[in-house]
Enzyme design. Structure first.
Site, PDB file in Angstrom:
ATOM      1  N   GLY A   7       0.852  -1.199   0.000  1.00  0.00           N
ATOM      2  CA  GLY A   7       0.000   0.000   0.000  1.00  0.00           C
ATOM      3  C   GLY A   7       0.878   1.234   0.000  1.00  0.00           C
ATOM      4  O   GLY A   7       1.551   1.510   0.992  1.00  0.00           O
ATOM      5  N   ARG A  30      -1.272  -1.444  -5.382  1.00  0.00           N
ATOM      6  CA  ARG A  30      -2.145  -1.811  -6.502  1.00  0.00           C
ATOM      7  C   ARG A  30      -1.777  -1.006  -7.759  1.00  0.00           C
ATOM      8  O   ARG A  30      -1.643  -1.537  -8.843  1.00  0.00           O
ATOM      9  CB  ARG A  30      -3.586  -1.509  -6.061  1.00  0.00           C
ATOM     10  CG  ARG A  30      -4.642  -1.781  -7.059  1.00  0.00           C
ATOM     11  CD  ARG A  30      -5.987  -1.422  -6.491  1.00  0.00           C
ATOM     12  NE  ARG A  30      -6.073  -0.027  -6.061  1.00  0.00           N
ATOM     13  CZ  ARG A  30      -7.166   0.551  -5.617  1.00  0.00           C
ATOM     14  NH1 ARG A  30      -8.268  -0.137  -5.507  1.00  0.00           N
ATOM     15  NH2 ARG A  30      -7.159   1.817  -5.255  1.00  0.00           N
ATOM     16  N   PHE A  58     -10.861  -2.800   2.613  1.00  0.00           N
ATOM     17  CA  PHE A  58     -10.377  -3.580   1.465  1.00  0.00           C
ATOM     18  C   PHE A  58      -9.451  -4.727   1.875  1.00  0.00           C
ATOM     19  O   PHE A  58      -8.975  -5.486   1.042  1.00  0.00           O
ATOM     20  CB  PHE A  58      -9.655  -2.664   0.464  1.00  0.00           C
ATOM     21  CG  PHE A  58     -10.469  -1.452   0.109  1.00  0.00           C
ATOM     22  CD1 PHE A  58     -11.743  -1.599  -0.425  1.00  0.00           C
ATOM     23  CD2 PHE A  58      -9.990  -0.170   0.332  1.00  0.00           C
ATOM     24  CE1 PHE A  58     -12.525  -0.493  -0.738  1.00  0.00           C
ATOM     25  CE2 PHE A  58     -10.762   0.941   0.024  1.00  0.00           C
ATOM     26  CZ  PHE A  58     -12.032   0.777  -0.511  1.00  0.00           C
ATOM     27  N   LYS A  79      -6.528   1.352  10.313  1.00  0.00           N
ATOM     28  CA  LYS A  79      -7.313   1.630  11.524  1.00  0.00           C
ATOM     29  C   LYS A  79      -8.784   1.685  11.140  1.00  0.00           C
ATOM     30  O   LYS A  79      -9.234   2.687  10.592  1.00  0.00           O
ATOM     31  CB  LYS A  79      -6.903   2.986  12.121  1.00  0.00           C
ATOM     32  CG  LYS A  79      -5.473   3.048  12.635  1.00  0.00           C
ATOM     33  CD  LYS A  79      -5.110   4.463  13.093  1.00  0.00           C
ATOM     34  CE  LYS A  79      -3.694   4.537  13.629  1.00  0.00           C
ATOM     35  NZ  LYS A  79      -3.239   5.918  13.849  1.00  0.00           N
ATOM     36  N   GLY A 107      -1.073   4.721  17.554  1.00  0.00           N
ATOM     37  CA  GLY A 107      -0.478   5.879  18.227  1.00  0.00           C
ATOM     38  C   GLY A 107      -0.540   7.111  17.350  1.00  0.00           C
ATOM     39  O   GLY A 107      -0.946   7.045  16.187  1.00  0.00           O
ATOM     40  N   LYS A 161     -11.232   6.213  17.510  1.00  0.00           N
ATOM     41  CA  LYS A 161     -10.824   7.624  17.620  1.00  0.00           C
ATOM     42  C   LYS A 161     -11.153   8.380  16.341  1.00  0.00           C
ATOM     43  O   LYS A 161     -11.366   9.590  16.356  1.00  0.00           O
ATOM     44  CB  LYS A 161      -9.349   7.745  18.013  1.00  0.00           C
ATOM     45  CG  LYS A 161      -8.324   7.196  17.021  1.00  0.00           C
ATOM     46  CD  LYS A 161      -7.876   8.179  15.963  1.00  0.00           C
ATOM     47  CE  LYS A 161      -7.097   7.515  14.858  1.00  0.00           C
ATOM     48  NZ  LYS A 161      -6.861   8.379  13.710  1.00  0.00           N
ATOM     49  N   ASP A 214      -3.589   9.003  20.323  1.00  0.00           N
ATOM     50  CA  ASP A 214      -4.060   9.190  18.943  1.00  0.00           C
ATOM     51  C   ASP A 214      -5.380   9.963  18.906  1.00  0.00           C
ATOM     52  O   ASP A 214      -5.639  10.734  17.976  1.00  0.00           O
ATOM     53  CB  ASP A 214      -4.232   7.809  18.277  1.00  0.00           C
ATOM     54  CG  ASP A 214      -4.086   7.872  16.766  1.00  0.00           C
ATOM     55  OD1 ASP A 214      -3.782   8.960  16.242  1.00  0.00           O
ATOM     56  OD2 ASP A 214      -4.281   6.837  16.104  1.00  0.00           O
ATOM     57  N   THR A 218      -5.896  13.327  16.687  1.00  0.00           N
ATOM     58  CA  THR A 218      -6.821  13.322  15.551  1.00  0.00           C
ATOM     59  C   THR A 218      -8.026  14.229  15.787  1.00  0.00           C
ATOM     60  O   THR A 218      -8.541  14.832  14.841  1.00  0.00           O
ATOM     61  CB  THR A 218      -7.291  11.876  15.264  1.00  0.00           C
ATOM     62  OG1 THR A 218      -6.175  11.003  15.370  1.00  0.00           O
ATOM     63  CG2 THR A 218      -7.860  11.741  13.883  1.00  0.00           C
ATOM     64  N   GLU A 251     -11.373   6.891   7.515  1.00  0.00           N
ATOM     65  CA  GLU A 251     -11.837   5.591   8.046  1.00  0.00           C
ATOM     66  C   GLU A 251     -12.994   5.723   9.028  1.00  0.00           C
ATOM     67  O   GLU A 251     -13.736   4.773   9.250  1.00  0.00           O
ATOM     68  CB  GLU A 251     -10.683   4.860   8.740  1.00  0.00           C
ATOM     69  CG  GLU A 251      -9.594   4.350   7.820  1.00  0.00           C
ATOM     70  CD  GLU A 251      -9.929   2.977   7.227  1.00  0.00           C
ATOM     71  OE1 GLU A 251     -11.120   2.660   7.049  1.00  0.00           O
ATOM     72  OE2 GLU A 251      -8.979   2.235   6.933  1.00  0.00           O
TER      73      GLU A 251
HETATM   74  N1  LIG Z   1      -2.428   8.827   6.650  1.00  0.00           N
HETATM   75  C1  LIG Z   1      -2.178   8.754   7.956  1.00  0.00           C
HETATM   76  O1  LIG Z   1      -1.722   9.720   8.575  1.00  0.00           O
HETATM   77  C2  LIG Z   1      -2.416   7.458   8.686  1.00  0.00           C
HETATM   78  C3  LIG Z   1      -3.225   6.464   8.159  1.00  0.00           C
HETATM   79  N2  LIG Z   1      -3.457   5.326   8.862  1.00  0.00           N
HETATM   80  C4  LIG Z   1      -4.321   4.281   8.327  1.00  0.00           C
HETATM   81  O2  LIG Z   1      -3.678   3.652   7.237  1.00  0.00           O
HETATM   82  C5  LIG Z   1      -4.649   3.176   6.303  1.00  0.00           C
HETATM   83  C6  LIG Z   1      -4.307   3.694   4.921  1.00  0.00           C
HETATM   84  O3  LIG Z   1      -4.410   5.094   4.969  1.00  0.00           O
HETATM   85  P1  LIG Z   1      -3.665   6.052   3.949  1.00  0.00           P
HETATM   86  O4  LIG Z   1      -2.369   5.478   3.522  1.00  0.00           O
HETATM   87  O5  LIG Z   1      -3.645   7.381   4.557  1.00  0.00           O
HETATM   88  O6  LIG Z   1      -4.697   6.020   2.743  1.00  0.00           O
HETATM   89  P2  LIG Z   1      -4.471   6.455   1.248  1.00  0.00           P
HETATM   90  O7  LIG Z   1      -5.827   6.715   0.703  1.00  0.00           O
HETATM   91  O8  LIG Z   1      -3.434   7.516   1.141  1.00  0.00           O
HETATM   92  O9  LIG Z   1      -3.865   5.137   0.565  1.00  0.00           O
HETATM   93  C7  LIG Z   1      -4.530   3.936   0.561  1.00  0.00           C
HETATM   94  C8  LIG Z   1      -3.718   2.896  -0.178  1.00  0.00           C
HETATM   95  O10 LIG Z   1      -4.473   1.705  -0.204  1.00  0.00           O
HETATM   96  C9  LIG Z   1      -4.530   1.219  -1.529  1.00  0.00           C
HETATM   97  N3  LIG Z   1      -5.881   0.742  -1.794  1.00  0.00           N
HETATM   98  C10 LIG Z   1      -7.042   1.421  -1.732  1.00  0.00           C
HETATM   99  N4  LIG Z   1      -8.047   0.629  -2.054  1.00  0.00           N
HETATM  100  C11 LIG Z   1      -7.517  -0.579  -2.356  1.00  0.00           C
HETATM  101  C12 LIG Z   1      -8.051  -1.817  -2.769  1.00  0.00           C
HETATM  102  N5  LIG Z   1      -9.359  -1.973  -2.962  1.00  0.00           N
HETATM  103  N6  LIG Z   1      -7.201  -2.836  -2.955  1.00  0.00           N
HETATM  104  C13 LIG Z   1      -5.885  -2.687  -2.786  1.00  0.00           C
HETATM  105  N7  LIG Z   1      -5.309  -1.529  -2.396  1.00  0.00           N
HETATM  106  C14 LIG Z   1      -6.131  -0.503  -2.185  1.00  0.00           C
HETATM  107  C15 LIG Z   1      -4.234   2.359  -2.451  1.00  0.00           C
HETATM  108  O11 LIG Z   1      -3.492   1.780  -3.493  1.00  0.00           O
HETATM  109  P3  LIG Z   1      -3.119   2.483  -4.880  1.00  0.00           P
HETATM  110  O12 LIG Z   1      -2.919   3.942  -4.577  1.00  0.00           O
HETATM  111  O13 LIG Z   1      -1.869   1.797  -5.268  1.00  0.00           O
HETATM  112  O14 LIG Z   1      -4.253   2.244  -5.809  1.00  0.00           O
HETATM  113  C16 LIG Z   1      -3.386   3.280  -1.586  1.00  0.00           C
HETATM  114  O15 LIG Z   1      -2.026   3.027  -1.784  1.00  0.00           O
HETATM  115  C17 LIG Z   1      -6.013   3.651   6.831  1.00  0.00           C
HETATM  116  O16 LIG Z   1      -6.613   2.603   7.537  1.00  0.00           O
HETATM  117  C18 LIG Z   1      -5.644   4.784   7.762  1.00  0.00           C
HETATM  118  O17 LIG Z   1      -6.602   4.974   8.799  1.00  0.00           O
HETATM  119  C19 LIG Z   1      -2.898   5.118  10.080  1.00  0.00           C
HETATM  120  C20 LIG Z   1      -2.065   6.056  10.631  1.00  0.00           C
HETATM  121  C21 LIG Z   1      -1.760   7.294   9.969  1.00  0.00           C
HETATM  122  O1  LIG Z   2      -4.515   7.956  12.309  1.00  0.00           O
HETATM  123  C1  LIG Z   2      -4.041   9.032  12.034  1.00  0.00           C
HETATM  124  C2  LIG Z   2      -3.000   9.675  12.845  1.00  0.00           C
HETATM  125  O2  LIG Z   2      -2.530   8.853  13.871  1.00  0.00           O
HETATM  126  C3  LIG Z   2      -4.515   9.766  10.835  1.00  0.00           C
HETATM  127  O3  LIG Z   2      -5.762  10.304  11.077  1.00  0.00           O
HETATM  128  P1  LIG Z   2      -6.710  10.719   9.851  1.00  0.00           P
HETATM  129  O4  LIG Z   2      -6.990   9.469   9.069  1.00  0.00           O
HETATM  130  O5  LIG Z   2      -7.934  11.310  10.482  1.00  0.00           O
HETATM  131  O6  LIG Z   2      -5.956  11.732   9.028  1.00  0.00           O
END
Ligand SMILES: NC(=O)C1=CN([C@@H]2O[C@H](COP(=O)(O)OP(=O)(O)OC[C@H]3O[C@@H](n4cnc5c(N)ncnc54)[C@H](OP(=O)(O)O)[C@@H]3O)[C@@H](O)[C@H]2O)C=CC1
Ligand SMILES: O=C(CO)COP(=O)(O)O
Length: 295
Positions: A7, A30, A58, A79, A107, A161, A214, A218, A251
């Protein structure tokens, strides 16, 4: 350690940056990306340590379609709670590999700040504490790692959260002041701890980095996508417009639906989550929701 990040969204790329300080890390997603060490799925699955950074909704489908068990250990970075079933991520992953090969990272960690190597402290949770310690020991110098074995507590904290952050964004968007926001966040912490306890989580986990840490982050910053969803609701925007303008995953939206489902099925009282559900799913007026909560 030889690791692959799955991812390449915001969090996947930030974890790629972070874990690259001390490890040999590749990344797969992907959609192919022009990132150094971007590899095919087959190559990623050869690594002993995987980090799963795709949105919670997903995960099941991704595992069904792509995962090949080669004895890898997985660090779950998503998350959320699955809307279609109400399943926690741990319920999903343990259908594919045993709990001793699974760990969860939680966190205060906005991807944008980790990407700039700004300091934070994070928690790695696993029923296998030695695996949690391995993932913690390999974090970069600017992230202090703590380990814990309360997987349910970490999971519920990380997912819940986001829902409280939406409520907090509504509260701030309506201009209700710092007192109201603090009241909402502290009641939110009690609500998520009570919910987690009914699934076997420990109350003290909710006071840790993955819980209060967290949540405070957030629910009080415009850097949070979930908080910005709340701001949008307070402006009277509909969900389609809010999510289109956001352009990234929030999320808390699917998780509020999952919590509503669980609350109905189990008869659990989740006042803030239910108000968030009513605003995003039933179009309830945010003023009315806040009045019903704090009035
Ligand atoms: N952003 C943040 O600050 C933080 C995020 N998180 C958690 O991490 C997770 C991901 O968040 P984030 O990275 O920000 O999200 P993004 O939207 O930035 O990225 C999501 C990723 O998941 C991939 N994806 C989406 N849908 C699918 C699918 N159906 N099948 C396969 N791959 C898929 C995408 O792939 P592609 O682009 O290659 O198509 C993309 O790389 C969430 O659960 C979020 O709550 C946790 C802590 C911090
Ligand atoms: O989980 C996160 C920070 O710890 C990111 O929060 P958001 O998905 O609300 O941007």
């Amino acid at each position: 350690m030889k690791m692959a990040i799955i991812g390449a969204g915001k969090w996947g790329q930030a974890l790629y940056h972070a874990y690259s300080e001390n490890n040999e890390v590749v990344i797969h997603s992907r959609t192919p990306r022009n990132i150094e060490h971007f590899v095919s799925l087959g190559e990623a699955l050869e690594r002993e340590y995987l980090v799963m950074a795709i949105p919670a909704q997903f995960v099941r489908h991704w595992m069904e379609e792509n995962f090949v068990d080669k004895g890898q250990k997985i660090l779950v970075a998503a998350k959320g709670i699955e809307t279609s079933t109400g399943a926690f991520l741990n319920d999903i992953f343990t259908q594919f590999l045993p709990p001793e090969r699974l760990a969860y990272i939680s966190g205060p960690s906005f991807a944008a700040e980790v990407q700039k190597s700004l300091p934070t402290a994070l928690m790695i949770s696993s029923t296998n504490l030695s695996l949690a310690q391995t993932f913690a020991d390999h974090l970069p110098s600017y992230i202090k790692g703590y380990v814990d074995d309360d997987v349910v507590g970490a999971e519920v904290s990380g997912a819940y959260k986001n829902v409280i952050a939406i409520a907090s964004g509504v509260c701030d968007g309506l201009g209700l002041g710092n007192n109201a926001r603090a009241a909402l966040i502290s009641r939110g912490l009690v609500e998520m701890a009570r919910f987690g306890k009914s699934f076997g989580a420990r109350t003290e986990t909710f006071l840790s980095l993955g819980g209060a840490g967290d949540l405070f982050l957030t629910a009080s910053s415009r850097l949070s996508r979930n908080y910005r969803v709340g701001l949008g609701l307070a402006e009277g925007k509909d969900m389609d417009t809010i999510l289109k303008e956001l352009g990234e995953v929030a999320e808390g939206v699917p998780t509020a639906k999952a919590l509503h489902r669980i609350a109905q099925e189990k008869g659990i009282y989740l006042p803030i989550a239910e108000e968030v559900y009513a605003m995003i799913e039933e179009g309830k007026d945010p003023h009315e929701s806040v009045h019903d909560l704090l009035g």
